[in-house]
Design a protein around this motif. Structure first.
Motif, PDB file in Angstrom:
ATOM      1  N   ARG A   1       4.151   9.343  -7.003  1.00 45.10           N
ATOM      2  CA  ARG A   1       4.615  10.679  -6.594  1.00 45.10           C
ATOM      3  C   ARG A   1       6.134  10.799  -6.806  1.00 45.10           C
TER       4      ARG A   1
ATOM      5  N   LEU B   1       0.839  -1.203   0.000  1.00 43.32           N
ATOM      6  CA  LEU B   1       0.000   0.000   0.000  1.00 43.32           C
ATOM      7  C   LEU B   1       0.877   1.257   0.000  1.00 43.32           C
TER       8      LEU B   1
ATOM      9  N   LEU C   1      -1.211  11.330   0.839  1.00 49.24           N
ATOM     10  CA  LEU C   1      -1.220  10.145  -0.029  1.00 49.24           C
ATOM     11  C   LEU C   1      -1.434   8.863   0.782  1.00 49.24           C
ATOM     12  N   LEU C   2      -0.969   8.871   2.019  1.00 49.01           N
ATOM     13  CA  LEU C   2      -1.044   7.643   2.827  1.00 49.01           C
ATOM     14  C   LEU C   2      -2.342   7.532   3.629  1.00 49.01           C
TER      15      LEU C   2
ATOM     16  N   SER D   1       2.554   1.617  -3.364  1.00 48.07           N
ATOM     17  CA  SER D   1       1.698   2.028  -4.479  1.00 48.07           C
ATOM     18  C   SER D   1       1.190   3.467  -4.320  1.00 48.07           C
ATOM     19  N   ARG D   2       1.083   3.937  -3.069  1.00 50.85           N
ATOM     20  CA  ARG D   2       0.624   5.325  -2.863  1.00 50.85           C
ATOM     21  C   ARG D   2       1.751   6.325  -3.138  1.00 50.85           C
TER      22      ARG D   2
ATOM     23  N   THR E   1      -6.704   8.566   3.649  1.00 47.11           N
ATOM     24  CA  THR E   1      -7.730   8.904   2.666  1.00 47.11           C
ATOM     25  C   THR E   1      -8.554  10.046   3.241  1.00 47.11           C
TER      26      THR E   1
END
Ligand SMILES: C[S@@+](CC[C@H](N)C(=O)[O-])C[C@H]1O[C@@H](n2cnc3c(N)ncnc32)[C@H](O)[C@@H]1O
Length: 270
Positions: A39, A31, A70-71, A34-35, A73
């Motif tokens: 960037r 996770l 980004l990490l 991918s986040r 929501t």
């Protein structure tokens, strides 16, 4: 394409935990990768190590904040978990307070704060509460707070708002283009926003009669969860209402609370 190795993953998660309480178990490496990966590519950096150096640095140019965004929501929408608003309405209709102070403690883009403002404005108009009410929205993210202050939303986020409320409390056209609405200045003047990290000591900003702390505890480990809840509850009046996300389960804390409904509590001692 950069690869996230275990030591760098651990250093990123330690940094996030220490600064903002975000907790990532080992299984969350995909996770995090991918986040942050896209960037890193967009910034033209070669590796996660370069990105870590950037967000750790004293002059990160706001990149630490971007990483937090980004990490986590920021997902939110108007009248999310409608049973909480129904409970609040029933409570206020029974007690008819002359003044009321509400804190939306992880406000994201402001949907929760403005939903509450719509409800309170309607209750005031019906003579069920007095005219002295105000709302504070806080979040760790500058980006969402700037947007909350502008108060412009895609209509889709107001899908739970009744057409009459939409008509009464939102502007279309001027100040908002197609598919967007802006919250009426009448409500905006009741709502303030400010930055606040729930994982740091909170100066005295209350006392509040109602606190929403919904859908943020999921990011914290059990110890941080309890600390955050107790810290936030220092700002709630005895007898005040406290809401967490219904999916967030039972949150152990030292402050005595009476359970009213899933995710809804009353602080003891009124
Ligand atoms: C999913 S949103 C919840 C929005 C709203 N309360 C709701 O239920 O719809 C979670 C928010 O918590 C914020 N957040 C995460 N860690 C935080 C912290 N340590 N202090 C304050 N806010 C934080 C994020 O920036 C994000 O906007």
């Amino acid at each position: 394409m950069a690869t996230l190795n275990d030591p760098t993953f651990r250093r990123i998660t330690e940094l996030m935990y220490g600064a903002v309480g975000l907790s990532f178990a080992d299984g969350k490496k995909p996770l995090v990768s991918s986040r942050l990966g896209p960037r890193i590519q967009r910034l033209g950096l070669d590796s996660y190590e370069d990105y870590l150096a950037l967000i750790e640095g004293p002059e990160d140019g706001g990149e630490f904040q971007v990483a937090v965004d980004l990490l986590t929501t920021n997902e939110t929408y108007f009248f999310r978990e409608p049973a909480h608003y129904a409970l609040l309405e029933a409570e206020l209709s029974a007690t008819r307070p002359r003044s009321l102070s509400v804190w939306s403690a992880a406000s994201s883009f402001g949907d929760e704060a403005y939903s509450t403002a719509m409800l309170l404005a309607d209750l005031q108009q019906q003579g069920r509460i007095g005219s002295d009410w105000r709302i504070l929205g806080t979040d760790i993210s500058d980006r969402v707070l700037r947007s909350a202050t502008e108060a412009i939303y895609p209509l889709e986020r107001l899908r739970m708002v009744t057409p009459e409320r939409l008509h009464r409390h939102c502007l279309r056209g001027e100040g908002a283009s197609d598919g967007l609405v802006q919250i009426h200045p009448r409500l905006r003047e009741r709502v303030r926003f400010g930055q606040l990290n729930l994982c740091r000591p909170v100066e005295s900003i209350g006392p509040f009669d109602v606190i929403f702390l919904r859908n943020v505890l999921i990011y914290f480990d059990p110890t941080t969860k309890s600390e955050v809840v107790d810290r936030v509850l220092t700002q709630l009046r005895p007898g005040g209402l406290f809401f967490i996300g219904t999916a967030e389960g039972r949150v152990p804390c030292r402050t005595p609370l009476q359970v009213l409904a899933p995710g809804a509590f009353r602080k003891d001692g009124a």
